[in-house]
Design a protein around this motif. Structure first.
Motif, PDB file in Angstrom:
ATOM      1  N   GLN A  56     -23.263 -58.047   3.611  1.00 48.34           N
ATOM      2  CA  GLN A  56     -22.565 -58.554   2.531  1.00 48.34           C
ATOM      3  C   GLN A  56     -20.885 -58.775   2.786  1.00 48.34           C
ATOM      4  OE1 GLN A  56     -22.685 -55.695  -0.669  1.00 48.34           O
ATOM      5  NE2 GLN A  56     -24.813 -56.249  -0.913  1.00 48.34           N
ATOM      6  N   LEU A  57     -20.579 -58.140   4.043  1.00 47.81           N
ATOM      7  CA  LEU A  57     -19.097 -58.158   4.637  1.00 47.81           C
ATOM      8  C   LEU A  57     -18.798 -59.318   5.297  1.00 47.81           C
ATOM      9  CD1 LEU A  57     -18.646 -54.408   5.657  1.00 47.81           C
ATOM     10  CD2 LEU A  57     -17.886 -55.376   3.575  1.00 47.81           C
ATOM     11  N   GLN A  58     -20.025 -60.281   5.621  1.00 47.59           N
ATOM     12  CA  GLN A  58     -19.896 -61.375   6.350  1.00 47.59           C
ATOM     13  C   GLN A  58     -18.936 -61.331   7.687  1.00 47.59           C
ATOM     14  OE1 GLN A  58     -18.249 -64.068   2.973  1.00 47.59           O
ATOM     15  NE2 GLN A  58     -20.365 -64.415   2.459  1.00 47.59           N
ATOM     16  N   GLY A  59     -19.019 -60.317   8.164  1.00 51.20           N
ATOM     17  CA  GLY A  59     -18.506 -60.238   9.728  1.00 51.20           C
ATOM     18  C   GLY A  59     -17.126 -59.909   9.480  1.00 51.20           C
ATOM     19  N   ARG A  60     -16.388 -59.338   8.513  1.00 54.74           N
ATOM     20  CA  ARG A  60     -14.958 -59.025   8.299  1.00 54.74           C
ATOM     21  C   ARG A  60     -15.059 -57.401   8.075  1.00 54.74           C
ATOM     22  NH1 ARG A  60     -13.017 -62.927  10.608  1.00 54.74           N
ATOM     23  NH2 ARG A  60     -13.079 -64.905   9.825  1.00 54.74           N
ATOM     24  N   VAL A  61     -14.072 -56.772   8.790  1.00 56.76           N
ATOM     25  CA  VAL A  61     -14.001 -55.237   8.584  1.00 56.76           C
ATOM     26  C   VAL A  61     -13.536 -55.396   7.070  1.00 56.76           C
ATOM     27  CG1 VAL A  61     -12.657 -53.228   9.229  1.00 56.76           C
ATOM     28  CG2 VAL A  61     -13.703 -54.901  10.976  1.00 56.76           C
ATOM     29  N   PRO A  62     -13.960 -54.447   6.218  1.00 57.54           N
ATOM     30  CA  PRO A  62     -13.480 -54.104   4.869  1.00 57.54           C
ATOM     31  C   PRO A  62     -12.113 -53.359   4.862  1.00 57.54           C
ATOM     32  CG  PRO A  62     -15.154 -52.623   5.467  1.00 57.54           C
ATOM     33  CD  PRO A  62     -15.068 -53.454   6.597  1.00 57.54           C
ATOM     34  N   ASP A  63     -11.362 -53.377   3.832  1.00 58.42           N
ATOM     35  CA  ASP A  63     -10.301 -52.646   3.643  1.00 58.42           C
ATOM     36  C   ASP A  63      -9.033 -53.155   4.301  1.00 58.42           C
ATOM     37  OD1 ASP A  63     -12.003 -51.277   1.975  1.00 58.42           O
ATOM     38  OD2 ASP A  63     -12.339 -49.704   3.436  1.00 58.42           O
ATOM     39  N   LEU A  64      -9.073 -53.548   5.411  1.00 60.33           N
ATOM     40  CA  LEU A  64      -8.016 -53.705   6.340  1.00 60.33           C
ATOM     41  C   LEU A  64      -7.618 -55.298   6.242  1.00 60.33           C
ATOM     42  CD1 LEU A  64      -9.098 -52.071   9.676  1.00 60.33           C
ATOM     43  CD2 LEU A  64      -7.950 -51.020   7.710  1.00 60.33           C
ATOM     44  N   VAL A  65      -6.380 -55.476   5.863  1.00 60.74           N
ATOM     45  CA  VAL A  65      -5.601 -56.622   5.614  1.00 60.74           C
ATOM     46  C   VAL A  65      -4.522 -56.943   6.403  1.00 60.74           C
ATOM     47  CG1 VAL A  65      -6.770 -56.788   3.178  1.00 60.74           C
ATOM     48  CG2 VAL A  65      -4.483 -56.018   3.576  1.00 60.74           C
ATOM     49  N   ASN A  66      -4.288 -58.265   6.741  1.00 64.16           N
ATOM     50  CA  ASN A  66      -2.908 -58.584   7.327  1.00 64.16           C
ATOM     51  C   ASN A  66      -1.957 -58.430   6.290  1.00 64.16           C
ATOM     52  OD1 ASN A  66      -3.134 -61.098   5.638  1.00 64.16           O
ATOM     53  ND2 ASN A  66      -3.686 -62.279   7.168  1.00 64.16           N
ATOM     54  N   ASN A  67      -0.542 -58.768   6.845  1.00 67.96           N
ATOM     55  CA  ASN A  67       0.581 -58.503   6.005  1.00 67.96           C
ATOM     56  C   ASN A  67       0.672 -59.598   4.896  1.00 67.96           C
ATOM     57  OD1 ASN A  67       1.213 -60.833   7.883  1.00 67.96           O
ATOM     58  ND2 ASN A  67       3.382 -60.327   7.548  1.00 67.96           N
ATOM     59  N   LEU A  68      -0.462 -60.382   4.637  1.00 61.80           N
ATOM     60  CA  LEU A  68      -0.602 -61.276   3.649  1.00 61.80           C
ATOM     61  C   LEU A  68      -1.638 -60.794   2.627  1.00 61.80           C
ATOM     62  CD1 LEU A  68      -0.218 -64.963   5.246  1.00 61.80           C
ATOM     63  CD2 LEU A  68       1.312 -63.615   4.115  1.00 61.80           C
ATOM     64  N   GLY A  69      -2.043 -59.856   3.090  1.00 58.21           N
ATOM     65  CA  GLY A  69      -3.040 -59.174   1.964  1.00 58.21           C
ATOM     66  C   GLY A  69      -4.660 -59.573   2.135  1.00 58.21           C
TER      67      GLY A  69
END
Length: 181
Positions: free
Chosen positions: A77-90
């Motif tokens: 479900q995460l589609q290959g993206r680490v959850p919770d961790l965002v760049n400075n643009l959110g």
């Protein structure tokens, strides 16, 4: 200028106090899976806590792997993206393919003691620089109009640099030996 290639590890701990919907689903399903799988290693029902079970039944170390099956669908479900961790643009931006699941604690009689961790290992990232407490990174291949797109990212708790590959200095091979001549 590229300082090197890094891979990050994010340790996401999930327990009864987790509030995000994804986390709650992982909590519930891993506890159910734990209860099913633990029966194989605790047939006499002598032990209740996860720590006792793995202490007295060494083969029960396999429970980490066996229970991890309950999270596979949620990871997709995460589609290959680490959850919770965002760049400075959110925005989520960290790609991952590898993970490691672990049972931190659990108890066959007390669901509130169930605690698991999913360790996400990012794909290699280009580390360009460190600016104050932020990393300037780019995802290989992420370009637009011939320009390399970058991400500014603050290292939060439970994130570490898992591996680092530093490019060989000019005049040396990758193994660090001087070039002939």
């Amino acid at each position: 200028m590229q300082k090197g290639m890094i891979r990050l590890c994010y340790r996401k701990v999930i327990d009864v106090h987790s509030v995000k919907p994804w986390d709650k689903l992982v909590f519930e399903d891993t506890y159910k899976e734990f209860l099913m799988q633990v029966q194989l290693y605790n047939q006499d029902k002598k032990y209740f806590s996860f720590s006792d079970i793995i202490t007295y039944v060494p083969a029960a170390e396999k429970l980490h792997f066996l229970v991890s099956a309950a999270v596979i669908g949620y990871l997709k479900q995460l589609q290959g993206r680490v959850p919770d961790l965002v760049n400075n643009l959110g925005r989520l931006f960290l790609p991952f393919k590898n993970f490691r699941f672990e049972i931190i604690n659990s108890d066959v009689k007390d669901k509130s003691k169930h605690q698991v961790a999913v360790n996400f290992f990012t794909d290699p990232l280009v580390w360009h620089d460190t600016i104050n407490n932020m990393l300037l990174l780019s995802v290989p291949g992420n370009t637009e109009n011939g320009e390399l797109l970058t991400e500014l990212f603050t290292l939060p708790p439970f994130v570490s640099i898992y591996s680092l590959k530093i490019p060989a200095p000019y005049g040396t091979t990758e193994q660090g030996k001087d070039l002939p001549g």
